[in-house]
Design a protein around this motif. Sequence first.
Motif, short mmCIF file in Angstrom:
data_model
loop_
_atom_site.label_atom_id
_atom_site.label_comp_id
_atom_site.label_asym_id
_atom_site.label_seq_id
_atom_site.Cartn_x
_atom_site.Cartn_y
_atom_site.Cartn_z
N GLU A 127 0.84 -1.20 0.00
CA GLU A 127 0.00 0.00 0.00
C GLU A 127 0.87 1.25 0.00
O GLU A 127 0.62 2.20 -0.74
N MET A 128 1.92 1.23 0.82
CA MET A 128 2.80 2.38 0.89
C MET A 128 3.49 2.62 -0.45
O MET A 128 3.62 3.75 -0.93
N ARG A 129 3.92 1.54 -1.08
CA ARG A 129 4.61 1.68 -2.36
C ARG A 129 3.68 2.28 -3.39
O ARG A 129 4.06 3.18 -4.14
N ALA A 130 2.44 1.81 -3.43
CA ALA A 130 1.48 2.33 -4.41
C ALA A 130 1.22 3.82 -4.16
O ALA A 130 1.19 4.63 -5.10
N LEU A 131 1.02 4.19 -2.89
CA LEU A 131 0.78 5.60 -2.56
C LEU A 131 1.96 6.45 -3.02
O LEU A 131 1.80 7.53 -3.59
N TYR A 132 3.16 5.96 -2.74
CA TYR A 132 4.36 6.73 -3.06
C TYR A 132 4.47 6.94 -4.56
O TYR A 132 4.76 8.04 -5.03
N GLU A 133 4.21 5.86 -5.33
CA GLU A 133 4.34 5.99 -6.78
C GLU A 133 3.33 6.97 -7.35
O GLU A 133 3.65 7.79 -8.22
N ARG A 134 2.09 6.90 -6.83
CA ARG A 134 1.08 7.84 -7.32
C ARG A 134 1.47 9.26 -6.99
O ARG A 134 1.25 10.19 -7.75
N ASN A 135 2.04 9.45 -5.81
CA ASN A 135 2.46 10.80 -5.44
C ASN A 135 3.60 11.30 -6.30
O ASN A 135 3.63 12.46 -6.70
N GLN A 136 4.54 10.41 -6.59
CA GLN A 136 5.65 10.79 -7.47
C GLN A 136 5.11 11.32 -8.78
O GLN A 136 5.51 12.38 -9.27
N ALA A 137 4.16 10.58 -9.36
CA ALA A 137 3.59 10.99 -10.65
C ALA A 137 2.87 12.34 -10.50
O ALA A 137 3.06 13.25 -11.31
N ASP A 138 2.05 12.47 -9.45
CA ASP A 138 1.26 13.69 -9.29
C ASP A 138 2.11 14.92 -8.99
O ASP A 138 1.74 16.02 -9.36
N VAL A 139 3.22 14.73 -8.31
CA VAL A 139 4.04 15.89 -7.96
C VAL A 139 4.59 16.56 -9.21
O VAL A 139 4.58 17.78 -9.34
N SER A 140 5.04 15.76 -10.17
CA SER A 140 5.56 16.39 -11.40
C SER A 140 4.44 17.11 -12.14
O SER A 140 4.62 18.18 -12.69
N GLU A 141 3.21 16.52 -12.09
CA GLU A 141 2.09 17.20 -12.74
C GLU A 141 1.73 18.49 -12.01
O GLU A 141 1.44 19.51 -12.62
N ALA A 142 1.76 18.43 -10.70
CA ALA A 142 1.41 19.63 -9.92
C ALA A 142 2.41 20.75 -10.17
O ALA A 142 2.05 21.91 -10.29
N LYS A 143 3.68 20.36 -10.31
CA LYS A 143 4.70 21.38 -10.58
C LYS A 143 4.47 21.99 -11.94
O LYS A 143 4.78 23.16 -12.18
N ALA A 144 3.90 21.20 -12.86
CA ALA A 144 3.63 21.73 -14.20
C ALA A 144 2.38 22.58 -14.22
O ALA A 144 1.98 23.08 -15.26
N GLY A 145 1.72 22.72 -13.09
CA GLY A 145 0.61 23.68 -13.06
C GLY A 145 -0.69 23.18 -12.48
O GLY A 145 -1.59 23.96 -12.19
#
Lengths: 181, 195
Positions: free
Chosen positions: B35-53
């Motif tokens: 569960e932790m691994r899945a959460l972390y991966e989703r966050n990794q993906a979302d952080v780059s998107e959030a930085k893009a706006g």
Amino acid sequence: MSEAYFPVGPGLGMEENFLSLDDILMSQEKLPGRAESALPRLAVLMGQGGGSAESVPEGSKLEIPLWLAKGLHDSKRRIISVELPKIYKEAWRTVFSADANVVDLHKMGPYYYGFGSQLLNFENPENPEIAQTILQANVHCPFPPHHGLLSERLQRGHVCAGGSAGRAGTGSLSSGPERAE
Amino acid sequence: MAAERGLELVRELHRAAGGHLPPFRTEEMRQALEEMRALYERNQADVSEAKAGRTDLIFLIRFRHCCLLRNQRCLLAYLYDRLLRIRALRWEYGSVLPNTIQFHMSAEEVEWFNRYKKSLATYMRSVGGEEGLDLTQDIKPPKSLYIEVRCLRDHGEFEVDDGTTILLKKNSQHFLPRWKCEQLIRQGILEHVLS
């Protein structure tokens, strides 16, 4: 039975002990709150079944565990604001000051003292009163169901409670309709 | 989501009163880490998107981060509390643990126990002069050198200091030196008779 087993006890005052099983279970207890902006449905995120709407509109009521409230809370109240649970509000505080012995703490909330101490972390103008009530209740009821070293905990945390409530707060804890009465 | 499995592990341990060690929940631990691994991966993906706006993702990222921290806390507390219980076992049962208890421990916990035993033994040897000092004996101040004990179940033969062997049969009573019996009393094989 095992005399050599010394578990990590609950934290002092407003601090939790990270490794304490007691504190982990205590911080699972729920708090009433309010969404300060439109949020995705928390129920879906928390794995509790699907909902109809995509998101929860601003201003709607939420019930979230303490650990999540502490994590999402910030002083600018951008995401959620937290309300005092009933038992820490003014009405119940007078019951406690009148005679704490009559209150059945097992029914009202199993972690009254510990949870109450944690509430002091959210800025609220009522904090000194809350701290006072919890301390008094413990003094008058010598055998609380949990967290026996409470008065020591609170005395250490008391300075913090007075300090943070003294600061003119953008009180992020709303006290609800009771105040107006 | 929201660390339910981690919390369930904590609850089970909290329910096991008196320092009792329940079996190690390998499967639940694996699921919580997954569960932790899945959460972390989703966050990794979302952080780059959030930085893009995409600022609307910020709440989700923060929420997942809270869940990650919560999971981490539950799992660490679970592992740590188990080690505290295992440490207590050394003082209760001595250096050899009964098989039933050993089955409840993970391989890493067994290794930790062995290393703890070694540390304790080294320390005890360094204290108290020539032969060292066995700290696990006489945990409470003793009242007399010899004590009357009754055997609670068959344990077989037992050798006393002067070479004689005693047969420990159920319900037999013996008058034995305290230091020989202490371990067996704690294991529940002998019972101290207070007359």
